[in-house]
Motif scaffolding. Structure first.
Motif, PDB file in Angstrom:
ATOM      1  N   ASP A 291      43.064  14.585  34.579  1.00  0.00           N
ATOM      2  CA  ASP A 291      42.193  14.151  33.482  1.00  0.00           C
ATOM      3  C   ASP A 291      42.372  12.651  33.254  1.00  0.00           C
ATOM      4  O   ASP A 291      42.807  12.199  32.193  1.00  0.00           O
ATOM      5  CB  ASP A 291      42.520  14.950  32.223  1.00  0.00           C
ATOM      6  CG  ASP A 291      41.500  14.724  31.103  1.00  0.00           C
ATOM      7  OD1 ASP A 291      40.483  14.053  31.353  1.00  0.00           O
ATOM      8  OD2 ASP A 291      41.736  15.223  29.991  1.00  0.00           O
ATOM      9  N   ASN A 292      42.021  11.860  34.274  1.00  0.00           N
ATOM     10  CA  ASN A 292      42.253  10.419  34.185  1.00  0.00           C
ATOM     11  C   ASN A 292      40.990   9.607  34.487  1.00  0.00           C
ATOM     12  O   ASN A 292      41.071   8.447  34.871  1.00  0.00           O
ATOM     13  CB  ASN A 292      43.394  10.001  35.116  1.00  0.00           C
ATOM     14  CG  ASN A 292      43.150  10.408  36.564  1.00  0.00           C
ATOM     15  OD1 ASN A 292      42.014  10.708  36.960  1.00  0.00           O
ATOM     16  ND2 ASN A 292      44.196  10.418  37.370  1.00  0.00           N
ATOM     17  N   GLY A 320      44.690   6.245  40.163  1.00  0.00           N
ATOM     18  CA  GLY A 320      43.899   5.711  41.274  1.00  0.00           C
ATOM     19  C   GLY A 320      42.596   6.433  41.543  1.00  0.00           C
ATOM     20  O   GLY A 320      42.091   6.391  42.671  1.00  0.00           O
ATOM     21  N   ARG A 321      42.005   7.062  40.553  1.00  0.00           N
ATOM     22  CA  ARG A 321      40.718   7.738  40.766  1.00  0.00           C
ATOM     23  C   ARG A 321      39.612   6.695  40.959  1.00  0.00           C
ATOM     24  O   ARG A 321      39.552   5.703  40.229  1.00  0.00           O
ATOM     25  CB  ARG A 321      40.379   8.639  39.571  1.00  0.00           C
ATOM     26  CG  ARG A 321      39.107   9.473  39.758  1.00  0.00           C
ATOM     27  CD  ARG A 321      38.854  10.322  38.513  1.00  0.00           C
ATOM     28  NE  ARG A 321      39.946  11.229  38.264  1.00  0.00           N
ATOM     29  CZ  ARG A 321      40.108  12.396  38.861  1.00  0.00           C
ATOM     30  NH1 ARG A 321      39.217  12.797  39.755  1.00  0.00           N
ATOM     31  NH2 ARG A 321      41.126  13.178  38.576  1.00  0.00           N
ATOM     32  N   PRO A 322      38.706   6.890  41.936  1.00  0.00           N
ATOM     33  CA  PRO A 322      37.602   5.934  42.124  1.00  0.00           C
ATOM     34  C   PRO A 322      36.779   5.770  40.850  1.00  0.00           C
ATOM     35  O   PRO A 322      36.482   6.748  40.150  1.00  0.00           O
ATOM     36  CB  PRO A 322      36.778   6.580  43.239  1.00  0.00           C
ATOM     37  CG  PRO A 322      37.739   7.431  43.995  1.00  0.00           C
ATOM     38  CD  PRO A 322      38.693   7.958  42.961  1.00  0.00           C
ATOM     39  N   GLY A 323      36.422   4.546  40.556  1.00  0.00           N
ATOM     40  CA  GLY A 323      35.599   4.268  39.381  1.00  0.00           C
ATOM     41  C   GLY A 323      36.375   4.020  38.112  1.00  0.00           C
ATOM     42  O   GLY A 323      35.787   3.701  37.076  1.00  0.00           O
ATOM     43  N   TRP A 339      49.952   4.111  41.004  1.00  0.00           N
ATOM     44  CA  TRP A 339      50.966   5.157  41.123  1.00  0.00           C
ATOM     45  C   TRP A 339      52.326   4.548  41.367  1.00  0.00           C
ATOM     46  O   TRP A 339      52.449   3.496  42.008  1.00  0.00           O
ATOM     47  CB  TRP A 339      50.585   6.074  42.294  1.00  0.00           C
ATOM     48  CG  TRP A 339      51.579   7.141  42.619  1.00  0.00           C
ATOM     49  CD1 TRP A 339      51.727   8.357  42.011  1.00  0.00           C
ATOM     50  CD2 TRP A 339      52.594   7.090  43.642  1.00  0.00           C
ATOM     51  NE1 TRP A 339      52.757   9.073  42.588  1.00  0.00           N
ATOM     52  CE2 TRP A 339      53.307   8.319  43.603  1.00  0.00           C
ATOM     53  CE3 TRP A 339      52.951   6.138  44.591  1.00  0.00           C
ATOM     54  CZ2 TRP A 339      54.355   8.610  44.461  1.00  0.00           C
ATOM     55  CZ3 TRP A 339      54.007   6.419  45.457  1.00  0.00           C
ATOM     56  CH2 TRP A 339      54.695   7.648  45.380  1.00  0.00           C
ATOM     57  N   LEU A 340      53.361   5.187  40.848  1.00  0.00           N
ATOM     58  CA  LEU A 340      54.744   4.862  41.160  1.00  0.00           C
ATOM     59  C   LEU A 340      55.506   6.176  41.311  1.00  0.00           C
ATOM     60  O   LEU A 340      55.266   7.126  40.561  1.00  0.00           O
ATOM     61  CB  LEU A 340      55.394   4.036  40.037  1.00  0.00           C
ATOM     62  CG  LEU A 340      55.003   2.568  39.915  1.00  0.00           C
ATOM     63  CD1 LEU A 340      55.530   1.981  38.622  1.00  0.00           C
ATOM     64  CD2 LEU A 340      55.510   1.772  41.114  1.00  0.00           C
ATOM     65  N   PRO A 341      56.424   6.268  42.261  1.00  0.00           N
ATOM     66  CA  PRO A 341      57.192   7.507  42.402  1.00  0.00           C
ATOM     67  C   PRO A 341      58.154   7.691  41.230  1.00  0.00           C
ATOM     68  O   PRO A 341      58.936   6.789  40.912  1.00  0.00           O
ATOM     69  CB  PRO A 341      57.933   7.309  43.730  1.00  0.00           C
ATOM     70  CG  PRO A 341      58.001   5.839  43.926  1.00  0.00           C
ATOM     71  CD  PRO A 341      56.770   5.274  43.283  1.00  0.00           C
TER      72      PRO A 341
END
Length: 449
Positions: A291-292, A320-323, A339-341
């Motif tokens: 939900d991002n 990192g979702r497109p848009g 993103w980070l681990p």
């Protein structure tokens, strides 16, 4: 083949199949194509593989890389088994009371996650069972394609449900799942649950049973969110201290603890990583992996709330979702990245702000990090309520908190030591858990019956 009838009503094989050479088992993990479900289940599979078992993961083709990286066998669900992220709530819904919104969102979630993928997921699971021997199935809690297997009349392997989200099973001691109300001692919630299931959510149950009929299966004898009761056991990926106490908890529900990823050996830190390691206070904010789509819900107001605070560093991960777009100015004390681990980030985090993803919350608790949660869909609101109930953080009660509310919650957690102390208590419980061994033992017990 000897068979016996399980509580689910369908006979299953009780013979543990000894494989030539190893004497170990072939397990099939059936997982809804949701990153927050796939990753913990892949970790479970990797743990079982390390014990010598043969593991196949049935999930969305887009996760083949994760499955292959863990050294597991991949089986792809068809394209029809797609679960789209939730749309933004319409303006008229946002004006209604939060409990009304939660029921509306919960009903939509039951349809899109539990009912719509069922038919194609069930046929894909049947194909896997026809293609070769399987000693046991481990299905994640939203993989309702397992239910036609449970309700079938023919022999089947043992089937256990893996709880990768809050426990959905109804109880006299808890409000209906989806309301996200903290239970009160001494209250019998069975009448409220009956109204929720038979009246308010009646249409969702009808859609669920319609999907079962399309899968050539009889109607479910229980409400859709109670379907794990029909399995041969439930393995909850949490410690008991993070759930509501239930006097009527089924005996086959076992809290095994979260299965967490290990440190990434190939982590390349961003150029500003020393800011994280040297900061006095690090606040991490995330909207998770699902939900991002609308970062204005939580990440943007967090940057506004804490952007004038030289005493802390804000680390935001967007997924990192497109848009995606973070509108407005990125303050000087903020670092924004896709993103980070968590094995690298979480040891440095002092407070985590999240919309309630179960896996992320479990990872924070494994490091004793207190939480601020803002979520409204049924599972995320339920996670927020459990954070509040266990004393490990603050439930903001909405998916779209104001900057003032976020700022006040951060100040409260930093000022009052009780939240961190409660998170540290759960950390100790998590460190004492042996989830992979517990899961392996539960699977073997089912196979040996």
């Amino acid at each position: 083949m000897h068979t016996a009838r399980s509580d689910a009503g369908g006979p299953r094989s009780h013979r543990f199949r000894e494989h030539e050479g190893s004497g170990l088992a072939r397990y099939l993990l059936a997982v809804s194509p949701l990153r927050g479900h796939v990753l913990p289940m892949v970790n479970v599979g990797a743990g079982l593989k390390s014990l010598g078992h043969d593991v196949t993961v049935l999930t969305g083709a887009e996760f083949a890389g994760d499955v292959d990286h863990a050294g597991l066998r991949m089986a792809s669900l068809p394209e029809e088994v797609r679960i789209a992220p939730p749309d933004a709530a319409p303006a008229w819904l946002r004006r209604l009371p939060v409990q009304v919104r939660r029921f509306w969102l919960g009903r939509a979630e039951l349809d899109s996650v539990f009912a719509e993928p069922l038919v194609a997921a069930a046929e894909s699971l049947r194909d896997q069972l026809r293609s070769g021997p399987v000693d046991a199935i481990l299905a994640d809690v939203t993989f309702t394609g397992a239910l036609p297997i449970l309700l079938s009349e023919g022999p089947r392997p043992p089937l256990l449900v893996c709880g990768v989200g809050p426990l959905t099973i109804s109880s006299a001691d808890t409000p209906p799942f989806g309301m996200a109300w903290r239970p009160e001692a001494g209250v019998d919630y069975r009448p409220m649950t009956a109204v929720a299931h038979r009246v308010i959510m009646r249409s969702s149950q009808r859609r669920f049973n319609r999907a079962l009929r399309q899968a050539n299966c009889r109607p479910s004898p229980v409400f859709v969110s109670d379907w794990p009761r029909l399995a041969d056991g439930v393995l909850q990926l949490a410690v008991e201290g993070f759930e509501y106490p239930r006097g009527d908890l089924p005996a086959d529900v076992e809290f095994v603890g979260p299965v967490l990823p290990e440190a990434a050996g190939d982590f390349t830190p961003p150029p500003w990583w020393s800011d994280v390691t040297e900061a006095t206070t690090v606040v991490h904010v995330t909207q998770g992996t699902f939900d991002n789509g609308d970062l204005d819900q939580l990440i943007a107001p967090t940057l506004v709330a804490l952007g004038d605070r030289p005493d802390l560093l804000v680390v935001a991960t967007t997924g990192g979702r497109p848009g995606q777009q973070v509108r407005g100015r990125i303050p000087a004390n903020a670092r924004v990245v896709d993103w980070l681990p968590y094995p690298e980030l979480m040891p440095h985090v002092d407070v985590m702000i999240t919309n309630g993803g179960y896996g992320g919350v479990q990872y924070a608790l494994s490091h004793g990090v207190p939480l601020i949660v803002a979520g409204e869909t049924s599972d995320k609101a339920e996670v927020a309520a459990r954070v509040n109930h266990s004393g490990v953080g603050v439930d903001l009660g909405t998916a779209t908190p104001s900057p003032d509310a976020i700022r006040a919650a951060v100040d409260r957690i930093c000022r009052e030591g009780g939240y961190r102390a409660a998170a540290q208590r759960l950390r100790s419980q998590i460190e004492s858990a042996t989830p992979v061994d517990s899961i392996a033992n539960a699977l073997k017990r089912c196979c040996d019956v």
